[in-house]
Scaffold this motif. Structure first.
Motif, short mmCIF file in Angstrom:
data_model
loop_
_atom_site.label_atom_id
_atom_site.label_comp_id
_atom_site.label_asym_id
_atom_site.label_seq_id
_atom_site.Cartn_x
_atom_site.Cartn_y
_atom_site.Cartn_z
N TYR A 18 0.83 -1.20 0.00
CA TYR A 18 0.00 0.00 0.00
C TYR A 18 0.87 1.26 0.00
O TYR A 18 0.56 2.24 -0.69
N PHE A 20 3.53 1.67 -1.40
CA PHE A 20 3.94 1.87 -2.79
C PHE A 20 2.91 2.73 -3.53
O PHE A 20 3.27 3.65 -4.30
N LEU A 21 1.63 2.47 -3.26
CA LEU A 21 0.55 3.24 -3.90
C LEU A 21 0.55 4.69 -3.39
O LEU A 21 0.33 5.62 -4.16
N GLU A 24 3.19 6.55 -5.07
CA GLU A 24 2.77 6.85 -6.44
C GLU A 24 1.83 8.06 -6.49
O GLU A 24 1.95 8.92 -7.37
N SER A 93 -7.69 4.60 6.35
CA SER A 93 -8.11 3.21 6.52
C SER A 93 -8.94 2.72 5.33
O SER A 93 -9.52 3.52 4.60
N SER A 94 -8.99 1.42 5.20
CA SER A 94 -9.92 0.82 4.26
C SER A 94 -11.22 0.46 4.97
O SER A 94 -12.07 -0.21 4.42
N SER A 95 -11.33 0.90 6.23
CA SER A 95 -12.54 0.62 7.01
C SER A 95 -13.75 1.27 6.35
O SER A 95 -13.67 2.37 5.83
N LYS A 116 -9.02 4.77 2.00
CA LYS A 116 -8.05 4.18 1.07
C LYS A 116 -8.73 3.88 -0.26
O LYS A 116 -9.90 3.50 -0.26
N PRO A 117 -8.15 3.99 -1.41
CA PRO A 117 -6.76 4.41 -1.58
C PRO A 117 -6.63 5.94 -1.63
O PRO A 117 -7.56 6.62 -2.06
N TYR B 203 -16.41 -6.75 9.84
CA TYR B 203 -15.40 -5.69 9.95
C TYR B 203 -14.05 -6.18 9.44
O TYR B 203 -13.43 -5.58 8.57
N HIS B 207 -12.25 -5.23 5.97
CA HIS B 207 -10.95 -4.56 6.00
C HIS B 207 -9.86 -5.42 5.37
O HIS B 207 -9.14 -4.97 4.49
N ARG B 210 -10.51 -5.85 1.76
CA ARG B 210 -10.53 -4.59 1.03
C ARG B 210 -9.11 -4.06 0.84
O ARG B 210 -8.75 -3.58 -0.23
N ALA B 211 -8.31 -4.17 1.91
CA ALA B 211 -6.95 -3.62 1.85
C ALA B 211 -6.15 -4.21 0.68
O ALA B 211 -5.65 -3.45 -0.16
N ILE B 214 -7.59 -3.11 -2.71
CA ILE B 214 -7.22 -1.72 -3.02
C ILE B 214 -5.79 -1.70 -3.61
O ILE B 214 -5.52 -1.04 -4.61
N ASN B 215 -4.91 -2.49 -2.98
CA ASN B 215 -3.53 -2.56 -3.47
C ASN B 215 -3.48 -3.09 -4.89
O ASN B 215 -2.86 -2.50 -5.79
N MET B 219 -2.19 -1.24 -8.15
CA MET B 219 -1.04 -1.74 -8.92
C MET B 219 -1.41 -1.88 -10.40
O MET B 219 -0.63 -1.51 -11.29
N ILE B 222 -1.42 1.48 -11.95
CA ILE B 222 -0.06 2.00 -12.13
C ILE B 222 0.63 1.31 -13.31
O ILE B 222 1.27 1.93 -14.14
N LYS B 225 -0.73 2.78 -16.33
CA LYS B 225 -0.34 4.19 -16.42
C LYS B 225 1.12 4.32 -16.87
O LYS B 225 1.47 5.21 -17.64
N ARG B 226 1.96 3.43 -16.39
CA ARG B 226 3.38 3.50 -16.73
C ARG B 226 3.69 2.93 -18.11
O ARG B 226 4.86 2.85 -18.49
#
Lengths: 131, 424
Positions: A18, A20-21, A24, A93-95, A116-117, B203, B207, B210-211, B214-215, B219, B222, B225-226
């Motif tokens: 994350y 890394f994002l 960016e 948070s991603s909450s 997030k993000p 919860y 979380h 989702r985390a 999202i990554n 990615m 990106i 995009k690159r």
């Protein structure tokens, strides 16, 4: 090229991918200040205690192992760093639960909550509003 | 048996003397006073019959030679009355063979005679015998009373035991009820723990899922995009991108399902239907354009409502998406949206000319993960979420549909205007 007075930013998040994002997003914003990452709240506190001047902005992840974002806030308040009133903390948070946002509003140094993000627009908004 | 009966038993036995001559009566009085008895005397047969009704006597001493009604006749009357028939009688008679013959004709035991002049010893002995036998009778009666009392006591005790048993049973029932209550409390607690666990799970799941998503999503963006995408990896890149976007959307819907369970009072604001509708149309622009859809709205009947913005927008989004998605393959999708107001409730109508549904599909429509057509895309959570969002705010959702013609959804949305907190 300096775009604002936003010069130092500390990101505290245990998720390296994350981070890394985030990096960016700051790149997209063409941020030319100092951007420091720490992957644990403990390391971040240690880092802060060695600084002469606190960062302008701290972007703080809530869900971290061991010491989480809330624990960091309590410790940060307890340490009474010099010039801490100049520091703007944003919970991150991603909450999806509003209870986290309500809780964040209860802390003195917390200026906002970023879902997030994080995007270039979020950084622009912070820079424009606070700096 | 009453208390009076027992009392009667304890009083002295009464002896009635019947003689027309006063001198005789006085002698008998005097003689009988040596015994522990109460002596009454009368001077005629008639007077005796009266007295016998008034008082209860253990023994009658009856003179035979009396004017008007003699002793024999008096005795006959005594014997015909059920109250007096069992009282023993001792006749007093001068030596007269005729009288003695008559007397011997009476039943033995209930009757006796003494010949005048009276011998003190014989008189007292006979009277004593009768009194004693009477006492014996009384004693037996007393014992009978006692045994009856005992029986009654026994019954009382039995009743008492039964009452205690009932009480015991009542206590057992109470205990059982309390146990059931405790069990209910336990189950309630368990249910609460389950709910909390579920919330905790939601919860963590949202979380922790989702985390990384999202990554992943970041990615992929990106990477593109690159300019890392080239003709060699293009196909696989888009497949990755598509998969990520699917997971992201599913998770988004799951979060909607979880969060639709709670409507917060401080989320309620006056909303303009037109404004929320315009926002929704903007979000669906591409979808509408791709399908050459036409969506018109008329909110003049009910332009505003107090509601939760994220819910209203999600409701419109889901229903309009469906209206376009389940379009009729041979005609351009035409959707009309309108509101009506009745009292405190706003009715929202969304009508399309799509492919419609068979009546038997109706109950499936609002189920979780229910997609009715293989032509449609999506995860089948949309209408489940919509239903949750409508119902959690006290509303209702229903629809009418005919295959090949189209569907009309009708939503009743209670205006959630806050009654309290109207502070300035």
């Amino acid at each position: 090229m300096k775009r604002s007075k936003l010069q130092t930013v500390l990101c505290i998040d245990d998720d390296d991918e994350y981070n890394f994002l985030t990096q960016e997003a700051f790149n997209d914003y063409q941020y030319d200040g100092q951007l420091v990452f720490h992957t644990s709240a403990e390391a971040a506190l240690e880092y802060l205690s060695q600084l002469d001047e606190l960062p302008n902005v701290i972007i703080l992840d809530i869900n971290m192992p061991a010491m989480n974002g809330w624990d960091f806030l309590d410790a940060f308040e307890a340490k009474q760093f010099m010039g801490s009133e100049q520091t703007h903390i944003f919970m991150h948070s991603s909450s999806v639960f509003d209870s986290d946002k309500e809780r964040a509003a209860g802390y003195k140094y917390v200026c906002g909550f970023i879902d997030k993000p994080i995007l270039q627009e979020n950084i622009e908004a912070i820079a424009n509003q606070y700096f | 048996m009453t208390q009076d009966d027992i009392f009667t038993f304890k009083t002295k036995p009464k002896v009635l003397v019947v003689d027309d001559r006063q001198a005789e009566r006085e002698i008998l009085h005097k003689l009988l006073s040596k015994l522990d008895v109460e002596v009454h005397s009368v001077d005629s047969g008639q007077a005796a019959l009266h007295q016998l009704i008034r008082d209860e006597y253990t023994l009658i001493l009856l003179d035979i030679k009396m004017p008007i009604m003699d002793g024999i006749e008096t005795a006959r009357y005594i014997r015909t009355n059920p109250i007096t028939e069992n009282i023993p009688i001792i006749f007093l008679t001068a030596y007269d063979q005729d009288d003695i013959d008559v007397l011997q004709g009476y039943k033995v035991g209930a009757i006796d005679y003494i010949i005048k002049p009276i011998n003190e010893e014989i008189l007292l002995s006979k009277v004593k015998t009768f009194i004693r036998s009477n006492l014996f009778e009384k004693q037996k009666e007393y014992e009978k009373i006692l045994s009856e009392l005992k029986l009654k006591n026994e019954k009382l005790k039995q009743a008492e035991r039964e009452a205690l048993d009932r009480l015991e049973e009542a206590n057992v029932a109470k205990e059982l009820a309390q146990q059931a209550q405790r069990k209910l409390e336990e189950q309630k607690g368990e249910l609460l723990r389950h709910t909390q666990n579920l919330e905790q799970f939601a919860y963590v799941a949202t979380h922790d899922l989702r985390a990384p998503i999202i990554n992943l999503d970041g990615m992929v963006k990106i990477f593109e995009k690159r300019g890392y995408v080239n003709s060699e990896n293009e196909e696989i890149f888009h497949r990755i991108e598509h998969s990520v976007s699917r997971v992201k959307n599913t998770l988004h819907d799951l979060i909607e399902v979880v969060t639709a369970k709670e409507a917060l009072a401080d989320e309620i604001f006056p909303l303009s239907f037109q404004k929320v509708f315009d926002e929704t149309i903007e979000d669906l622009e591409i979808q509408i354009k791709d399908n050459d859809g036409q969506i018109t709205a008329d909110f003049t009947q009910a332009p505003t409502i107090h509601y939760i913005h994220r819910f209203l927008k999600s409701i419109l989004q889901n229903l309009l998406t469906n209206a376009i998605k389940y379009r009729h393959p041979k005609r351009r999708p035409v959707v009309t949206v309108r509101t009506e107001v009745q009292g405190n409730t706003v009715y929202l109508y969304i009508r399309d000319n799509g492919m419609g549904m068979e009546p038997h599909q109706k109950e499936k429509v609002f189920g979780l993960f229910q997609r009715l057509s293989s032509d449609g895309t999506g995860k089948g959570m949309g209408l489940y979420i919509t239903k949750s969002q409508v119902e959690v705010c006290g509303g209702n959702i229903d629809f009418t549909s005919s295959p090949e013609e189209g569907t009309e959804f009708v939503l009743s949305l209670p205006d959630m205007k806050r009654k309290t907190n109207e502070k300035k």
